[in-house]
Motif scaffolding. Structure first.
Motif, PDB file in Angstrom:
ATOM      1  N   VAL A 114      27.997  61.141  40.693  1.00  0.00           N
ATOM      2  CA  VAL A 114      27.667  59.917  41.082  1.00  0.00           C
ATOM      3  C   VAL A 114      26.714  59.519  42.214  1.00  0.00           C
ATOM      4  O   VAL A 114      25.606  59.014  42.521  1.00  0.00           O
ATOM      5  CB  VAL A 114      28.650  58.646  40.809  1.00  0.00           C
ATOM      6  CG1 VAL A 114      28.167  57.358  41.105  1.00  0.00           C
ATOM      7  CG2 VAL A 114      28.905  59.037  39.186  1.00  0.00           C
ATOM      8  N   ALA A 115      27.427  60.106  43.451  1.00  0.00           N
ATOM      9  CA  ALA A 115      26.748  59.797  44.633  1.00  0.00           C
ATOM     10  C   ALA A 115      25.364  60.581  44.823  1.00  0.00           C
ATOM     11  O   ALA A 115      24.439  60.028  45.250  1.00  0.00           O
ATOM     12  CB  ALA A 115      27.601  60.402  45.780  1.00  0.00           C
TER      13      ALA A 115
ATOM     14  N   CYS B 255      33.363  54.684  43.833  1.00  0.00           N
ATOM     15  CA  CYS B 255      32.143  54.749  43.649  1.00  0.00           C
ATOM     16  C   CYS B 255      31.333  53.575  43.390  1.00  0.00           C
ATOM     17  O   CYS B 255      30.128  53.177  43.967  1.00  0.00           O
ATOM     18  CB  CYS B 255      31.635  55.657  42.238  1.00  0.00           C
ATOM     19  SG  CYS B 255      32.147  57.335  42.645  1.00  0.00           S
ATOM     20  N   ARG B 256      32.153  52.355  42.960  1.00  0.00           N
ATOM     21  CA  ARG B 256      31.287  51.098  42.917  1.00  0.00           C
ATOM     22  C   ARG B 256      31.305  50.711  44.394  1.00  0.00           C
ATOM     23  O   ARG B 256      30.339  49.888  44.748  1.00  0.00           O
ATOM     24  CB  ARG B 256      32.225  50.046  42.095  1.00  0.00           C
ATOM     25  CG  ARG B 256      32.271  50.207  40.857  1.00  0.00           C
ATOM     26  CD  ARG B 256      32.848  48.965  40.213  1.00  0.00           C
ATOM     27  NE  ARG B 256      34.276  48.585  40.753  1.00  0.00           N
ATOM     28  CZ  ARG B 256      35.472  49.006  40.039  1.00  0.00           C
ATOM     29  NH1 ARG B 256      35.157  50.026  39.080  1.00  0.00           N
ATOM     30  NH2 ARG B 256      36.502  48.642  40.573  1.00  0.00           N
ATOM     31  N   ASN B 257      32.200  50.741  45.172  1.00  0.00           N
ATOM     32  CA  ASN B 257      31.862  50.360  46.644  1.00  0.00           C
ATOM     33  C   ASN B 257      30.715  51.201  47.475  1.00  0.00           C
ATOM     34  O   ASN B 257      30.097  51.001  48.097  1.00  0.00           O
ATOM     35  CB  ASN B 257      33.099  50.697  47.555  1.00  0.00           C
ATOM     36  CG  ASN B 257      34.394  49.664  47.212  1.00  0.00           C
ATOM     37  OD1 ASN B 257      34.221  48.504  46.858  1.00  0.00           O
ATOM     38  ND2 ASN B 257      35.499  50.055  47.170  1.00  0.00           N
ATOM     39  N   TYR B 258      30.732  52.758  46.917  1.00  0.00           N
ATOM     40  CA  TYR B 258      29.649  53.282  47.538  1.00  0.00           C
ATOM     41  C   TYR B 258      28.234  52.872  47.254  1.00  0.00           C
ATOM     42  O   TYR B 258      27.434  52.807  47.940  1.00  0.00           O
ATOM     43  CB  TYR B 258      29.722  54.705  47.076  1.00  0.00           C
ATOM     44  CG  TYR B 258      28.712  55.860  47.458  1.00  0.00           C
ATOM     45  CD1 TYR B 258      28.471  56.048  48.645  1.00  0.00           C
ATOM     46  CD2 TYR B 258      27.566  55.935  46.499  1.00  0.00           C
ATOM     47  CE1 TYR B 258      27.343  56.720  49.164  1.00  0.00           C
ATOM     48  CE2 TYR B 258      26.562  56.770  46.954  1.00  0.00           C
ATOM     49  CZ  TYR B 258      26.531  57.290  48.194  1.00  0.00           C
ATOM     50  OH  TYR B 258      25.331  57.992  48.831  1.00  0.00           O
ATOM     51  N   LEU B 259      28.333  52.459  46.018  1.00  0.00           N
ATOM     52  CA  LEU B 259      26.847  51.803  45.351  1.00  0.00           C
ATOM     53  C   LEU B 259      26.346  50.629  46.258  1.00  0.00           C
ATOM     54  O   LEU B 259      25.338  50.328  46.533  1.00  0.00           O
ATOM     55  CB  LEU B 259      26.732  51.801  43.780  1.00  0.00           C
ATOM     56  CG  LEU B 259      25.929  52.670  43.079  1.00  0.00           C
ATOM     57  CD1 LEU B 259      26.017  54.078  43.310  1.00  0.00           C
ATOM     58  CD2 LEU B 259      25.918  52.657  41.662  1.00  0.00           C
ATOM     59  N   ARG B 260      27.570  49.755  46.130  1.00  0.00           N
ATOM     60  CA  ARG B 260      27.369  48.346  47.046  1.00  0.00           C
ATOM     61  C   ARG B 260      26.835  48.527  48.439  1.00  0.00           C
ATOM     62  O   ARG B 260      25.940  48.013  48.687  1.00  0.00           O
ATOM     63  CB  ARG B 260      28.807  47.547  47.074  1.00  0.00           C
ATOM     64  CG  ARG B 260      28.984  46.679  45.761  1.00  0.00           C
ATOM     65  CD  ARG B 260      30.044  45.795  45.918  1.00  0.00           C
ATOM     66  NE  ARG B 260      30.822  45.596  44.678  1.00  0.00           N
ATOM     67  CZ  ARG B 260      32.167  46.202  44.300  1.00  0.00           C
ATOM     68  NH1 ARG B 260      32.652  46.830  45.474  1.00  0.00           N
ATOM     69  NH2 ARG B 260      32.451  46.309  43.183  1.00  0.00           N
ATOM     70  N   GLN B 261      27.590  49.659  49.072  1.00  0.00           N
ATOM     71  CA  GLN B 261      26.992  49.938  50.320  1.00  0.00           C
ATOM     72  C   GLN B 261      25.632  50.481  50.241  1.00  0.00           C
ATOM     73  O   GLN B 261      24.839  49.844  51.403  1.00  0.00           O
ATOM     74  CB  GLN B 261      27.920  51.019  51.213  1.00  0.00           C
ATOM     75  CG  GLN B 261      29.316  50.498  51.285  1.00  0.00           C
ATOM     76  CD  GLN B 261      30.153  51.478  51.713  1.00  0.00           C
ATOM     77  OE1 GLN B 261      30.012  52.835  51.813  1.00  0.00           O
ATOM     78  NE2 GLN B 261      31.547  50.943  52.222  1.00  0.00           N
ATOM     79  N   LEU B 262      25.399  51.012  49.671  1.00  0.00           N
ATOM     80  CA  LEU B 262      24.116  51.789  49.285  1.00  0.00           C
ATOM     81  C   LEU B 262      22.960  50.748  49.204  1.00  0.00           C
ATOM     82  O   LEU B 262      22.196  50.566  49.788  1.00  0.00           O
ATOM     83  CB  LEU B 262      23.938  52.973  48.410  1.00  0.00           C
ATOM     84  CG  LEU B 262      22.598  53.586  48.292  1.00  0.00           C
ATOM     85  CD1 LEU B 262      22.085  54.135  49.301  1.00  0.00           C
ATOM     86  CD2 LEU B 262      22.615  54.370  46.850  1.00  0.00           C
ATOM     87  N   MET B 263      23.095  49.818  48.181  1.00  0.00           N
ATOM     88  CA  MET B 263      22.264  48.692  47.982  1.00  0.00           C
ATOM     89  C   MET B 263      22.124  47.894  49.247  1.00  0.00           C
ATOM     90  O   MET B 263      21.312  47.150  49.343  1.00  0.00           O
ATOM     91  CB  MET B 263      22.846  47.926  46.928  1.00  0.00           C
ATOM     92  CG  MET B 263      22.706  48.713  45.417  1.00  0.00           C
ATOM     93  SD  MET B 263      23.035  47.629  43.845  1.00  0.00           S
ATOM     94  CE  MET B 263      24.671  47.016  44.409  1.00  0.00           C
ATOM     95  N   ARG B 264      23.199  47.615  49.934  1.00  0.00           N
ATOM     96  CA  ARG B 264      23.347  46.750  51.039  1.00  0.00           C
ATOM     97  C   ARG B 264      22.440  47.445  52.153  1.00  0.00           C
ATOM     98  O   ARG B 264      21.506  46.739  52.820  1.00  0.00           O
ATOM     99  CB  ARG B 264      24.548  46.335  51.796  1.00  0.00           C
ATOM    100  CG  ARG B 264      24.703  45.543  53.003  1.00  0.00           C
ATOM    101  CD  ARG B 264      24.739  44.106  52.722  1.00  0.00           C
ATOM    102  NE  ARG B 264      24.903  43.497  53.586  1.00  0.00           N
ATOM    103  CZ  ARG B 264      24.086  42.623  54.244  1.00  0.00           C
ATOM    104  NH1 ARG B 264      23.217  41.926  53.339  1.00  0.00           N
ATOM    105  NH2 ARG B 264      24.607  41.720  55.256  1.00  0.00           N
ATOM    106  N   THR B 265      22.700  48.639  52.242  1.00  0.00           N
ATOM    107  CA  THR B 265      21.691  49.675  53.257  1.00  0.00           C
ATOM    108  C   THR B 265      20.252  49.533  52.996  1.00  0.00           C
ATOM    109  O   THR B 265      19.410  49.123  53.795  1.00  0.00           O
ATOM    110  CB  THR B 265      22.161  50.992  53.363  1.00  0.00           C
ATOM    111  OG1 THR B 265      23.723  51.074  53.856  1.00  0.00           O
ATOM    112  CG2 THR B 265      21.431  51.745  54.422  1.00  0.00           C
ATOM    113  N   VAL B 266      19.896  49.490  51.885  1.00  0.00           N
ATOM    114  CA  VAL B 266      18.573  49.390  51.344  1.00  0.00           C
ATOM    115  C   VAL B 266      17.951  48.069  51.612  1.00  0.00           C
ATOM    116  O   VAL B 266      16.802  47.883  52.063  1.00  0.00           O
ATOM    117  CB  VAL B 266      18.446  49.801  49.839  1.00  0.00           C
ATOM    118  CG1 VAL B 266      17.138  49.500  49.255  1.00  0.00           C
ATOM    119  CG2 VAL B 266      18.588  51.400  49.676  1.00  0.00           C
ATOM    120  N   SER B 267      18.753  47.275  51.408  1.00  0.00           N
ATOM    121  CA  SER B 267      18.303  45.622  51.474  1.00  0.00           C
ATOM    122  C   SER B 267      17.969  45.353  53.077  1.00  0.00           C
ATOM    123  O   SER B 267      17.045  44.786  53.203  1.00  0.00           O
ATOM    124  CB  SER B 267      19.418  44.738  50.934  1.00  0.00           C
ATOM    125  OG  SER B 267      18.901  43.454  51.181  1.00  0.00           O
TER     126      SER B 267
END
Length: 82
Positions: free
Chosen positions: A7-8, A37-49
Motif C-alpha cells: 500500500v505504501a 495505512c489510513r493515517n499514512y495516506l492522510r499524511q501523504l495527502m497533507r504533505t502534497v497539499s
C-alpha cells in the motif's frame, strides 16, 4: 489483499487513480481495516497539499538567477566527472 508495504509503495498511484480497478479496490479494502495505512495516506495527502500551496506562493526566480544556478550545477557535475 495487499500488505502495508505494498500500500505504501503504491500510495501515489492509488491517490491519483492511476491503478487498475481491481488493485484500487484491493487497496481500498486494506484501508478499511488498517488504521496505520489510513493515517499514512492522510499524511501523504497533507504533505502534497502543503507542498503545492508552498510552491504556488513562491514567485519564480529571476532569469539571471536561474541561469546562474544552472551554470553552477553544470560546473559541479563537470568537476565530479574529471
Amino acid at each position: 489483499m495487499p500488505t502495508c508495504q505494498e500500500v505504501a509503495e503504491n500510495a501515489t498511484e492509488y491517490l491519483e487513480g492511476a491503478m487498475p480497478r481491481r488493485e484500487r479496490f484491493a487497496v481500498w479494502a486494506h484501508l478499511r481495516i488498517c488504521p496505520n495505512c489510513r493515517n499514512y495516506l492522510r499524511q501523504l495527502m497533507r504533505t502534497v497539499s502543503l507542498t503545492r500551496r508552498a510552491g504556488a506562493s513562491d514567485p519564480p526566480p529571476p532569469p539571471q538567477e536561474e541561469d546562474r544556478l544552472v551554470a553552477a550545477m553544470k560546473a559541479a557535475r563537470a568537476s565530479r566527472s574529471d
